[in-house]
Design a protein around this motif. Structure first.
Motif, mmCIF file in Angstrom:
data_model
loop_
_atom_site.group_PDB
_atom_site.id
_atom_site.type_symbol
_atom_site.label_atom_id
_atom_site.label_comp_id
_atom_site.label_asym_id
_atom_site.label_seq_id
_atom_site.Cartn_x
_atom_site.Cartn_y
_atom_site.Cartn_z
ATOM 1 N N LEU A 20 -26.730 64.727 -58.107
ATOM 2 C CA LEU A 20 -27.285 65.186 -56.839
ATOM 3 C C LEU A 20 -28.623 65.862 -57.084
ATOM 4 C CD1 LEU A 20 -24.083 66.921 -55.338
ATOM 5 C CD2 LEU A 20 -24.718 64.501 -55.221
ATOM 6 N N VAL A 21 -29.654 65.438 -56.368
ATOM 7 C CA VAL A 21 -30.965 66.086 -56.470
ATOM 8 C C VAL A 21 -31.573 66.132 -55.080
ATOM 9 C CG1 VAL A 21 -32.065 63.881 -57.128
ATOM 10 C CG2 VAL A 21 -33.238 66.033 -57.576
ATOM 11 N N GLU A 22 -32.015 67.326 -54.652
ATOM 12 C CA GLU A 22 -32.510 67.494 -53.282
ATOM 13 C C GLU A 22 -34.005 67.718 -53.202
ATOM 14 O OE1 GLU A 22 -33.864 69.486 -49.675
ATOM 15 O OE2 GLU A 22 -33.834 70.375 -51.675
ATOM 16 N N ASN A 23 -34.603 68.405 -54.177
ATOM 17 C CA ASN A 23 -36.006 68.803 -54.017
ATOM 18 C C ASN A 23 -36.987 67.770 -54.528
ATOM 19 O OD1 ASN A 23 -35.383 69.302 -56.730
ATOM 20 N ND2 ASN A 23 -36.911 70.933 -56.887
ATOM 21 N N HIS A 110 -22.694 65.988 -60.825
ATOM 22 C CA HIS A 110 -23.715 66.664 -61.636
ATOM 23 C C HIS A 110 -24.838 67.066 -60.682
ATOM 24 C CE1 HIS A 110 -26.246 66.618 -65.565
ATOM 25 N NE2 HIS A 110 -26.991 67.151 -64.612
ATOM 26 N N ALA A 111 -24.899 68.351 -60.324
ATOM 27 C CA ALA A 111 -25.828 68.813 -59.293
ATOM 28 C C ALA A 111 -26.978 69.581 -59.907
ATOM 29 C CB ALA A 111 -25.101 69.695 -58.281
ATOM 30 N N GLY A 129 -9.718 66.965 -58.008
ATOM 31 C CA GLY A 129 -9.427 66.643 -59.399
ATOM 32 C C GLY A 129 -10.605 66.179 -60.213
ATOM 33 N N LYS A 130 -11.822 66.413 -59.724
ATOM 34 C CA LYS A 130 -13.022 65.967 -60.440
ATOM 35 C C LYS A 130 -13.664 67.131 -61.183
ATOM 36 C CE LYS A 130 -12.013 62.249 -58.272
ATOM 37 N NZ LYS A 130 -11.255 61.204 -58.999
ATOM 38 N N ARG A 131 -14.667 66.830 -61.977
ATOM 39 C CA ARG A 131 -15.387 67.845 -62.731
ATOM 40 C C ARG A 131 -16.757 68.083 -62.094
ATOM 41 N NH1 ARG A 131 -12.582 64.422 -66.173
ATOM 42 N NH2 ARG A 131 -11.342 65.394 -67.834
ATOM 43 N N PHE A 132 -17.290 69.292 -62.321
ATOM 44 C CA PHE A 132 -18.563 69.663 -61.717
ATOM 45 C C PHE A 132 -19.482 70.248 -62.780
ATOM 46 C CE2 PHE A 132 -21.136 72.980 -59.372
ATOM 47 C CZ PHE A 132 -22.006 72.080 -58.788
ATOM 48 N N VAL A 133 -20.719 69.716 -62.844
ATOM 49 C CA VAL A 133 -21.759 70.201 -63.749
ATOM 50 C C VAL A 133 -22.860 70.839 -62.910
ATOM 51 C CG1 VAL A 133 -23.525 69.557 -65.435
ATOM 52 C CG2 VAL A 133 -21.282 68.436 -65.494
ATOM 53 N N PHE A 134 -23.184 72.098 -63.217
ATOM 54 C CA PHE A 134 -24.302 72.781 -62.572
ATOM 55 C C PHE A 134 -25.500 72.703 -63.504
ATOM 56 C CE2 PHE A 134 -26.317 77.144 -61.680
ATOM 57 C CZ PHE A 134 -27.135 76.633 -60.678
#
Length: 424
Positions: A20-23, A110-111, A129-134
């Motif tokens: 995920l990329v917003e800027n 992956h945000a 049940g998923k994984r999250f990367v900051f």
């Protein structure tokens, strides 16, 4: 969508990564692009959700990366404007992310910040049940202080700190751009050190000098390069006042400052150029493609990084400095903690945001080609031996293998040849 808890998920299929990329758009965001390519090259199926820029297609596959775009929000201009932008973007990215998960499956979200609101999406996927990367690109609370001249402790600052802590809390793994950001995740985010990985922003080894654009080198005896986002915190006003010192105090008339980039500080900078009467010595190119920016920088005698001292800039690694070093350019900078760690003897460090001294050091280096060459060689050597993107890839892979416990599902070597060329 798989609703099993994450600790029970020991699937052997190709890991599905949703970035995920917003800027920035994709593939224009070079860090996200390089990360996506590295994960692709190590056996992952990578998708990206990002805003649509111009006439880009809503969905496409590019270099093996699936891209899903949403209507870009209007740019924020003030606290309320940014709040509306980030709220809309988070909701839009959540909708697209859920659609991608239902249609194609997702194992890891992956945000990349900003904004720091994307942990909301991560939290929803964690419940599934998923994984999250900051992926911590910017210190959002400090960006706010720098942009709006505020003090710590006001309501907006406290909200931004809370959002940052939420991002840390939800993340299985934090990716930091340097040691300062890593320590913040450990000290303030209370993350275990073995869940925080430094993945630096260095350019690839293929980032080498190119022939300059036709006619550019003939515009002055010396070109002085700058590239980057042009916001209130980036110090271009300091550089313009230093240029006035070059002309009025040190009597130089033989240079042209080439400023590459764009941002919301541009109108004020254009007014400042007229006010300081330095228009003949300044060239604003606007935003250029990566290759065109490199061509312009290749023609420079030296480069500048005028970011002033601030809580944000002290802790941040400036991408521009890495690019200058890769091109063998001596650089004049203000003295910042992380800048010294990156640049070492490839830069001249000016204390106390002293604009006159900044100009004096530029003046001195313009008259000393041997010193410029020596500093340039040091910079190129540091990139080639330690700071190039290729040295960061193993840390990114380790974050997925060990931090996310994906193990053998992340392959050992490239499956495709990573394309580091300009995406445009």
């Amino acid at each position: 969508m798989n609703l099993k808890p994450e600790h029970a998920s020991q699937m052997t299929h190709q890991p599905k990564i949703l970035m995920l990329v917003e800027n920035n758009g994709f593939p224009r965001d070079f860090r996200v692009r390089r990360e996506a390519h590295a994960l692709r090259d190590h056996g992952c199926r990578v998708s990206v959700v990002c805003p649509r820029e111009g006439q880009e297609r809503w969905r496409e596959c590019r270099d093996g990366i699936e891209i899903f775009r949403f209507p870009a929000p209007p740019g924020g201009s003030g606290v309320l404007g940014y709040a509306l932008e980030f709220s809309y973007a988070t909701f839009a990215m959540l909708c697209v992310s859920l659609w991608v998960a239902l249609r194609h499956g997702v194992d890891v979200v992956h945000a990349a910040n900003p904004p720091d609101t994307l942990f909301v999406i991560g939290a929803i996927f964690r419940m599934l049940g998923k994984r999250f990367v900051f992926d911590h690109h910017d210190l959002a609370p400090e960006v706010y202080l720098s942009r709006f001249g505020q003090r710590r402790g006001n309501a907006v600052y406290r909200i931004l700190k809370l959002l940052e802590r939420g991002s840390y809390a939800v993340a299985n793994v934090v990716i930091a751009t340097n040691a300062s950001y890593r320590q913040r995740a450990i000290d303030e985010g209370h993350k275990s050190p073995d869940k925080v990985y430094v993945v630096r922003n260095g350019p690839p080894l293929s980032y080498q000098p190119l022939p300059p654009p036709e006619g550019l080198a003939e515009r002055a005896d010396y070109l002085i390069g700058y590239v980057g986002t042009i916001g209130p915190q980036d110090g271009l006003d300091c550089w313009l006042r230093a240029i006035q010192h070059l002309v009025a105090t040190f009597g130089r008339r033989d240079f042209l400052a080439v400023i590459i980039g764009d941002g919301d500080a541009m109108p004020e900078l254009r007014r400042l150029v007229e006010e300081l009467r330095i228009a003949p010595y300044v060239l604003f190119t606007g935003r250029l493609t990566e290759l065109d920016a490199r061509r312009h920088l290749s023609a420079a005698a030296l480069c500048v990084q005028p970011d002033p001292a601030s809580p944000l800039n002290e802790r941040s690694t400036m991408n521009k400095l890495m690019e200058y070093m890769a091109l063998g350019k001596a650089t004049v900078v203000f003295d910042l903690q992380e800048t010294r760690i990156s640049g070492e003897d490839a830069a001249v460090y000016v204390a106390d945001d002293d604009e006159r001294e900044f100009a004096r050091q530029v003046d001195r280096l313009l008259d000393d080609p041997q010193e410029r060459a020596r500093m340039g060689r040091i910079g190129q050597q540091r990139i080639a031996s330690a700071l190039a993107w290729e040295f960061s890839v193993p840390h990114l892979v380790q974050a997925y293998r060990d931090g996310l416990a994906l193990g053998a599902r992340i392959t050992d070597g490239p499956i495709l040849t990573t394309d580091q060329d300009d995406p445009a």
